[in-house]
Design a protein around this motif. Structure first.
Motif, PDB file in Angstrom:
ATOM      1  N   GLY A  27       0.798  -1.219   0.000  1.00 29.10           N
ATOM      2  CA  GLY A  27       0.000   0.000   0.000  1.00 29.10           C
ATOM      3  C   GLY A  27       0.828   1.265   0.000  1.00 29.10           C
ATOM      4  O   GLY A  27       0.602   2.180   0.789  1.00 29.10           O
ATOM      5  N   THR A  28       1.808   1.340  -0.905  1.00 33.86           N
ATOM      6  CA  THR A  28       2.725   2.483  -0.928  1.00 33.86           C
ATOM      7  C   THR A  28       2.212   3.644  -1.765  1.00 33.86           C
ATOM      8  O   THR A  28       2.872   4.666  -1.877  1.00 33.86           O
ATOM      9  N   GLY A  29       1.050   3.489  -2.377  1.00 33.52           N
ATOM     10  CA  GLY A  29       0.527   4.558  -3.226  1.00 33.52           C
ATOM     11  C   GLY A  29       0.895   4.386  -4.678  1.00 33.52           C
ATOM     12  O   GLY A  29       0.828   5.345  -5.457  1.00 33.52           O
ATOM     13  N   ALA A  30       1.295   3.174  -5.068  1.00 32.42           N
ATOM     14  CA  ALA A  30       1.766   2.950  -6.436  1.00 32.42           C
ATOM     15  C   ALA A  30       0.631   2.996  -7.455  1.00 32.42           C
ATOM     16  O   ALA A  30       0.864   3.275  -8.626  1.00 32.42           O
ATOM     17  N   PHE A  31      -0.596   2.712  -7.034  1.00 32.18           N
ATOM     18  CA  PHE A  31      -1.737   2.729  -7.954  1.00 32.18           C
ATOM     19  C   PHE A  31      -2.356   4.121  -7.937  1.00 32.18           C
ATOM     20  O   PHE A  31      -2.949   4.532  -6.940  1.00 32.18           O
ATOM     21  N   ASP A  32      -2.220   4.810  -9.044  1.00 32.57           N
ATOM     22  CA  ASP A  32      -2.700   6.190  -9.119  1.00 32.57           C
ATOM     23  C   ASP A  32      -4.178   6.189  -9.486  1.00 32.57           C
ATOM     24  O   ASP A  32      -4.558   6.381 -10.648  1.00 32.57           O
ATOM     25  N   ILE A  33      -5.033   5.980  -8.493  1.00 30.13           N
ATOM     26  CA  ILE A  33      -6.477   5.929  -8.721  1.00 30.13           C
ATOM     27  C   ILE A  33      -7.057   7.333  -8.787  1.00 30.13           C
ATOM     28  O   ILE A  33      -7.827   7.664  -9.689  1.00 30.13           O
ATOM     29  N   VAL A  34      -6.675   8.176  -7.850  1.00 33.53           N
ATOM     30  CA  VAL A  34      -7.208   9.529  -7.795  1.00 33.53           C
ATOM     31  C   VAL A  34      -6.729  10.354  -8.991  1.00 33.53           C
ATOM     32  O   VAL A  34      -7.469  11.175  -9.529  1.00 33.53           O
ATOM     33  N   PHE A 240     -12.743   6.456   3.831  1.00 29.44           N
ATOM     34  CA  PHE A 240     -12.781   7.864   4.246  1.00 29.44           C
ATOM     35  C   PHE A 240     -12.093   8.073   5.592  1.00 29.44           C
ATOM     36  O   PHE A 240     -11.508   9.138   5.831  1.00 29.44           O
ATOM     37  N   ASP A 241     -12.188   7.105   6.469  1.00 26.66           N
ATOM     38  CA  ASP A 241     -11.521   7.234   7.766  1.00 26.66           C
ATOM     39  C   ASP A 241     -10.005   7.313   7.578  1.00 26.66           C
ATOM     40  O   ASP A 241      -9.321   8.085   8.251  1.00 26.66           O
ATOM     41  N   LYS A 242      -9.483   6.517   6.643  1.00 21.04           N
ATOM     42  CA  LYS A 242      -8.044   6.571   6.348  1.00 21.04           C
ATOM     43  C   LYS A 242      -7.694   7.873   5.645  1.00 21.04           C
ATOM     44  O   LYS A 242      -6.622   8.453   5.896  1.00 21.04           O
ATOM     45  N   ALA A 259      -4.779  15.412  -2.862  1.00 24.63           N
ATOM     46  CA  ALA A 259      -5.035  14.305  -3.782  1.00 24.63           C
ATOM     47  C   ALA A 259      -4.068  13.152  -3.535  1.00 24.63           C
ATOM     48  O   ALA A 259      -4.456  11.983  -3.569  1.00 24.63           O
ATOM     49  N   GLU A 260      -2.795  13.464  -3.277  1.00 32.33           N
ATOM     50  CA  GLU A 260      -1.799  12.416  -3.033  1.00 32.33           C
ATOM     51  C   GLU A 260      -2.073  11.703  -1.721  1.00 32.33           C
ATOM     52  O   GLU A 260      -1.932  10.473  -1.629  1.00 32.33           O
ATOM     53  N   ALA A 261      -2.461  12.452  -0.694  1.00 31.19           N
ATOM     54  CA  ALA A 261      -2.771  11.830   0.591  1.00 31.19           C
ATOM     55  C   ALA A 261      -3.998  10.929   0.485  1.00 31.19           C
ATOM     56  O   ALA A 261      -4.042   9.839   1.066  1.00 31.19           O
ATOM     57  N   ALA A 262      -5.015  11.367  -0.267  1.00 31.50           N
ATOM     58  CA  ALA A 262      -6.214  10.550  -0.460  1.00 31.50           C
ATOM     59  C   ALA A 262      -5.900   9.305  -1.282  1.00 31.50           C
ATOM     60  O   ALA A 262      -6.403   8.208  -0.994  1.00 31.50           O
ATOM     61  N   LEU A 264      -3.014   7.790  -1.392  1.00 29.25           N
ATOM     62  CA  LEU A 264      -2.259   6.914  -0.508  1.00 29.25           C
ATOM     63  C   LEU A 264      -3.208   6.147   0.415  1.00 29.25           C
ATOM     64  O   LEU A 264      -3.024   4.948   0.658  1.00 29.25           O
ATOM     65  N   ALA A 265      -4.242   6.822   0.919  1.00 26.77           N
ATOM     66  CA  ALA A 265      -5.231   6.163   1.772  1.00 26.77           C
ATOM     67  C   ALA A 265      -5.955   5.054   1.018  1.00 26.77           C
ATOM     68  O   ALA A 265      -6.210   3.969   1.560  1.00 26.77           O
TER      69      ALA A 265
END
Length: 414
Positions: A27-34, A240-242, A259-262, A264-265
Motif C-alpha cells: 500500500g505504498t501509493g503505487a496505484f494512481d487511482i485519484v 474515508f476514515d483513512k 489528492a496524493e494523501a487521499a 495513498l489512503a
C-alpha cells in the motif's frame, strides 16, 4: 503524483521492481487511482446512463406482491409423471382463454412445484382453474395419491402491493437521510455528498441489472437492496476514515497534496477492500447457484442476485468513485489549490538543490504518519520554521553588495 513501483536492494542499492501483489499488500501509493479520476467519472457516468436506458426500455418484472394478482401452485409430479410448465399453462388457458402472466417451476425433487401467476381472479374462476388442473394433470399428494387439495391458491391485492412499494421507498429515504447526518457529523459535508453519490450509483446499477436480467422484483429484493447499501457505506467509511487520518493538518504541510494523501489512503485500504469483498461474495455466489440450479426461481435467487450485484457495485464505487469525487470537490477550494502549489514549489526547490529532476518525489515514500500526533506536531513545527526562515532577509549580504548604495562614513582617500 508519485508512483513508486520499485524498491532498493540494501546490498547493491539497485532498484528492484515490485509485482502487482507486492504493491497491493504494501500500500505504498503505487496505484494512481485519484490521478485518473476523470476516467472513472466517465466510466461510471456511462454505466449509470446505460442502466437508466435499460430501465426505461425493458422496465421491471414486478412480483405479485407489488402488482397484485392470483397465484396458483401445484406439485410438479402427477399420476402420469412429471408435470411441465407448458402443460400447466395450457390447462389454465383452457379455462380463462388467455395464458397466465407467468408460469415457472420452483424447487427440485419431491419438493418441486409449478407456480402460475395471473391478474386477480374471482373465487369461482380460481375454482374452475383448480378443477381443470386436477382433471388434466392429476397432481400427487405426499402419499402418492392424486388429490385436488394439493393445489393451493393465494391472492394479493394491488393496494397491498402499493403499500409495500411505499414503505420500501420510505425506508430508503430514511436510510439515506440518517447516513448523510452521520457522515456530516463524523467526517464533513463533502465526504457525505461523495458517499451518497456512491450509494445512489449502487442503487441505480442494481436496478439496471434487475431490469436487464428480468428477474422478479419481490420483497426479498427490497431487503437485499437495503443490505447492500449498508455494505457499500461500510466500505466507503473505512476508506474515508483513512483519508481523514492522512489529511490531518494538510493545509499547513508541504509534504503531500490532498489528492496524493487521499490516493495513498486508497492504496493502504485497497487490499482490505478486496479481501472483504471476496470473502463476502463467495457465500452469495453459492446462494445464487443453489437458488438457481437446485431450487429454481424463488426468494433465494432474488435475494442472491441483488446481493451479488450490489456488493460488486458497492466495492467499485467506494474505491473508484467516492474518494476521487471527494478529491474533485476538495480541489475546487482555493485553500487546497494553494497548498498544492506550495507542495510543487517545495519539490522544485529540493530538485534544484539535489541537481536531479524530480528529486523531491521521495517525500511520498517516507515514513511520515499524519495519524501520529507527535510526528504531526513535529512536522508542523518544521513547516513553521521553514516559513519563518523564508520570510527573514539575509543578515550577511553577499560580497560587493554590502556597501553598495551606502553613505560615506569617512574621509576620501587621497
Amino acid at each position: 503524483m508519485a508512483k513508486p513501483e520499485t524498491t532498493t536492494n540494501a546490498a547493491s542499492d539497485t532498484p528492484v521492481k515490485q509485482s502487482v501483489f507486492q504493491r497491493l499488500y504494501t500500500g505504498t501509493g503505487a496505484f494512481d487511482i485519484v490521478g485518473h479520476r476523470k476516467r472513472w467519472f466517465v466510466f461510471f457516468g456511462a454505466v449509470v446512463i446505460a442502466c437508466f436506458a435499460t430501465m426505461g426500455v425493458k422496465g421491471f418484472n414486478f412480483g405479485i406482491e407489488f402488482e397484485g394478482g392470483t397465484q396458483i401452485q401445484l406439485p410438479a409430479t402427477g399420476a402420469e409423471g412429471p408435470i411441465t410448465t407448458r402443460e400447466a399453462g395450457d390447462a389454465f388457458a383452457e379455462v380463462m382463454g388467455t395464458n397466465p402472466a407467468q408460469t415457472q417451476q420452483v424447487g427440485v425433487g419431491e419438493s418441486a412445484a409449478i407456480q402460475l401467476r395471473s391478474e386477480t381472479l374471482e373465487p369461482n374462476e380460481v375454482q374452475q382453474v383448480k378443477q381443470v388442473l386436477f382433471e388434466r394433470l392429476q397432481p400427487l399428494d405426499a402419499s402418492g395419491t392424486p388429490s385436488q387439495q394439493v393445489i393451493s391458491d393465494s391472492r394479493v391485492s394491488a393496494t397491498w402491493g402499493g403499500e409495500i412499494s411505499r414503505q420500501a421507498l420510505i425506508a430508503l429515504v430514511v436510510f439515506l437521510v440518517l447516513v448523510a447526518v452521520f457522515l456530516v457529523f463524523y467526517f464533513e459535508v463533502w465526504m457525505a455528498v461523495s458517499a451518497l453519490v456512491a450509494l445512489l450509483h449502487d442503487v441505480v446499477v442494481t436496478a439496471g441489472i434487475y431490469a436487464l436480467v428480468g428477474f422478479e422484483v419481490t420483497p426479498a429484493t427490497a431487503i437485499g437492496l437495503l443490505t447492500i447499501l449498508g455494505y457499500s457505506l461500510y466500505d466507503t467509511v473505512v476508506v474515508f476514515d483513512k483519508v481523514k487520518e492522512n489529511t490531518r493538518g494538510i493545509l499547513n504541510l508541504t509534504r503531500r497534496t490532498y489528492a496524493e494523501a487521499a490516493n495513498l489512503a486508497l492504496n493502504q485500504t485497497l487490499m482490505r477492500s478486496i479481501n472483504t469483498s471476496v470473502i463476502a461474495l463467495l457465500p452469495v455466489v453459492g446462494l445464487l447457484v443453489i437458488g438457481y440450479l437446485l431450487l429454481g426461481s424463488g426468494t433465494l435467487q432474488d435475494l442472491a442476485l441483488v446481493l451479488l450485484t450490489g456488493m460488486l457495485a458497492g466495492t467499485l464505487s467506494s474505491v473508484l468513485l467516492a474518494t476521487p469525487m471527494l478529491v474533485a470537490f476538495k480541489m475546487r477550494d482555493p485553500r487546497y489549490r494553494k497548498q498544492a502549489e506550495k507542495v510543487r514549489a517545495r519539490r522544485e526547490n529540493q530538485a534544484r538543490k539535489l541537481g536531479v529532476e524530480g528529486g523531491a518525489e521521495a517525500d511520498l515514500a517516507d515514513d511520515f504518519n499524519p495519524g501520529d500526533d507527535e510526528q504531526l506536531a513535529a512536522e508542523l513545527r518544521r513547516e513553521k520554521a521553514y516559513a519563518a526562515a523564508a520570510s527573514v532577509p539575509a543578515r550577511h549580504p553577499k560580497a560587493g553588495q554590502e556597501r553598495r548604495g551606502a553613505r560615506p562614513t569617512g574621509k576620501r582617500k587621497r
